[in-house]
Design a protein around this motif. Structure first.
Motif, mmCIF file in Angstrom:
data_model
loop_
_atom_site.group_PDB
_atom_site.id
_atom_site.type_symbol
_atom_site.label_atom_id
_atom_site.label_comp_id
_atom_site.label_asym_id
_atom_site.label_seq_id
_atom_site.Cartn_x
_atom_site.Cartn_y
_atom_site.Cartn_z
ATOM 1 N N ASN A 61 40.981 -19.567 25.137
ATOM 2 C CA ASN A 61 41.074 -20.949 24.691
ATOM 3 C C ASN A 61 40.686 -21.876 25.301
ATOM 4 O OD1 ASN A 61 43.793 -20.853 22.245
ATOM 5 N ND2 ASN A 61 43.434 -18.863 23.580
ATOM 6 N N ARG A 65 38.275 -24.852 24.218
ATOM 7 C CA ARG A 65 38.412 -26.244 24.332
ATOM 8 C C ARG A 65 37.789 -26.972 25.037
ATOM 9 N NH1 ARG A 65 42.778 -29.565 21.944
ATOM 10 N NH2 ARG A 65 41.570 -31.405 22.483
ATOM 11 N N CYS A 66 37.115 -26.155 26.272
ATOM 12 C CA CYS A 66 35.812 -27.061 26.864
ATOM 13 C C CYS A 66 34.804 -27.548 25.797
ATOM 14 C CB CYS A 66 35.517 -26.061 27.955
ATOM 15 S SG CYS A 66 34.078 -26.613 29.088
ATOM 16 N N ALA A 68 34.778 -28.060 22.837
ATOM 17 C CA ALA A 68 35.226 -28.867 21.713
ATOM 18 C C ALA A 68 35.415 -30.141 22.634
ATOM 19 C CB ALA A 68 36.630 -28.563 21.186
ATOM 20 N N ASP A 69 35.978 -30.427 23.522
ATOM 21 C CA ASP A 69 36.215 -31.661 24.491
ATOM 22 C C ASP A 69 34.926 -32.242 24.640
ATOM 23 O OD1 ASP A 69 38.890 -31.313 24.330
ATOM 24 O OD2 ASP A 69 39.133 -30.518 26.217
ATOM 25 N N GLU A 85 43.652 -31.130 17.763
ATOM 26 C CA GLU A 85 44.615 -29.752 17.971
ATOM 27 C C GLU A 85 43.246 -28.698 17.825
ATOM 28 O OE1 GLU A 85 48.254 -27.226 17.092
ATOM 29 O OE2 GLU A 85 47.822 -29.129 16.201
ATOM 30 N N VAL A 86 42.975 -27.916 18.987
ATOM 31 C CA VAL A 86 42.227 -26.855 18.600
ATOM 32 C C VAL A 86 42.902 -25.373 18.749
ATOM 33 C CG1 VAL A 86 40.216 -25.643 19.747
ATOM 34 C CG2 VAL A 86 40.407 -28.307 19.895
ATOM 35 N N THR A 87 42.565 -24.645 17.908
ATOM 36 C CA THR A 87 43.304 -23.373 17.854
ATOM 37 C C THR A 87 42.482 -22.209 17.809
ATOM 38 O OG1 THR A 87 45.380 -24.359 16.669
ATOM 39 C CG2 THR A 87 44.959 -22.009 16.573
ATOM 40 N N CYS A 259 30.879 -24.960 30.245
ATOM 41 C CA CYS A 259 32.078 -24.061 29.761
ATOM 42 C C CYS A 259 31.919 -22.632 29.998
ATOM 43 C CB CYS A 259 32.249 -24.461 28.385
ATOM 44 S SG CYS A 259 32.430 -26.338 28.090
#
Length: 261
Positions: A61, A65-66, A68-69, A85-87, A259
């Motif tokens: 995760n 997330r890294c 995506a950010d 929101e990232v799932t 990442c």
């Protein structure tokens, strides 16, 4: 009378369409309020989180997330400061998506095909591109207009032709709308999102050549590919060629995301 009523509705709808442009400058047909689409996106996302298994591995995760950010930091406003929101879903499918309302989903099966942060960035950037370019709005709007057009065609066929020929005409109209309008529209969206994803990758400092490698990986996964004419997505070879042709137009930022899984 019925024909005039439907035709008048069609013209009235067209008259209400505001002139809009996608981030690449392409003219768009957008009939749906953005807020309504965001509510629909949020509802779909929450439903998926309830129905699908979620990957709870902290390292996985954090890695997703890294990436995506890093991309989100490059986006235009209001997307840059939005609460995305990232799932990560526990599913073997090599897939990801982004929905209106600032929602990103990544299936962990994708991480077997996108073998590094740059390839994962190509996928997530592409999916974010769909949201920013309002492709869902265009798809809903185009389906609405095709539906109105088919209603007009049905009335004409019903009033001017016998029942057998009317059925043939309607079948032809349906096929023509699908192959001539909706599928190419989807391919346009996919190609545009590829370009937008590359824009975000370049601004974040990811290696752009890895986007083409991602699609080589996808192609190597195998599976039946329909003819490009009948597909909602460009063929992998077309996609790779378009990506390689667009990359020289971009300047990669002098930074390097870090990442790692």
């Amino acid at each position: 009378m019925r024909l005039r009523t439907v035709a008048a509705s069609l013209l009235a709808t067209l008259a209400l369409v505001s002139c809009s442009k996608s981030p690449t400058g392409r003219s768009q047909l957008t009939l749906m309020p953005t807020q309504q689409l965001e509510q629909m996106g949020d509802q779909s996302y929450q439903q998926m989180k309830q129905e699908l298994a979620i990957n709870t591995d902290a390292a996985t995760n954090a890695y997703v997330r890294c990436v995506a950010d890093a991309l989100i930091e490059t986006l235009p406003q209001p997307y840059r400061n939005a609460d995305w929101e990232v799932t990560v879903f526990a599913d073997d499918a090599a897939n990801a998506f982004a929905l209106p309302g600032y929602n990103i989903g990544v299936y962990d099966g994708l991480l077997k095909v996108a073998t590094n942060q740059h390839q994962l960035a190509a996928v997530i950037g592409h999916e974010i591109g769909h949201v920013i370019a309002e492709h869902s709005n265009e798809r809903v709007s185009s389906n609405m207009m095709v539906g109105l057009g088919l209603q007009v065609g049905a009335i004409i066929a019903d009033t001017q032709l016998d029942s057998e020929n009317a059925a043939l005409v309607m079948a032809a109209l349906g096929i023509g709308a699908q192959v001539g309008i909706l599928l190419p529209y989807s391919r346009t969206h996919e190609s545009e999102s590829d370009r937008l994803g590359l824009d975000y990758m370049a601004a974040a400092g990811f290696r752009l050549e890895e986007a083409a490698q991602l699609w080589r990986n996808m192609a190597a996964e195998g599976g039946a590919n329909p003819p490009e004419l009948l597909s909602t997505h460009p063929a992998p070879s077309s996609r790779i060629e378009a990506i390689n042709n667009y990359i020289p137009q971009l300047t990669v930022a002098n930074k390097s995301p870090n990442c790692r899984r």
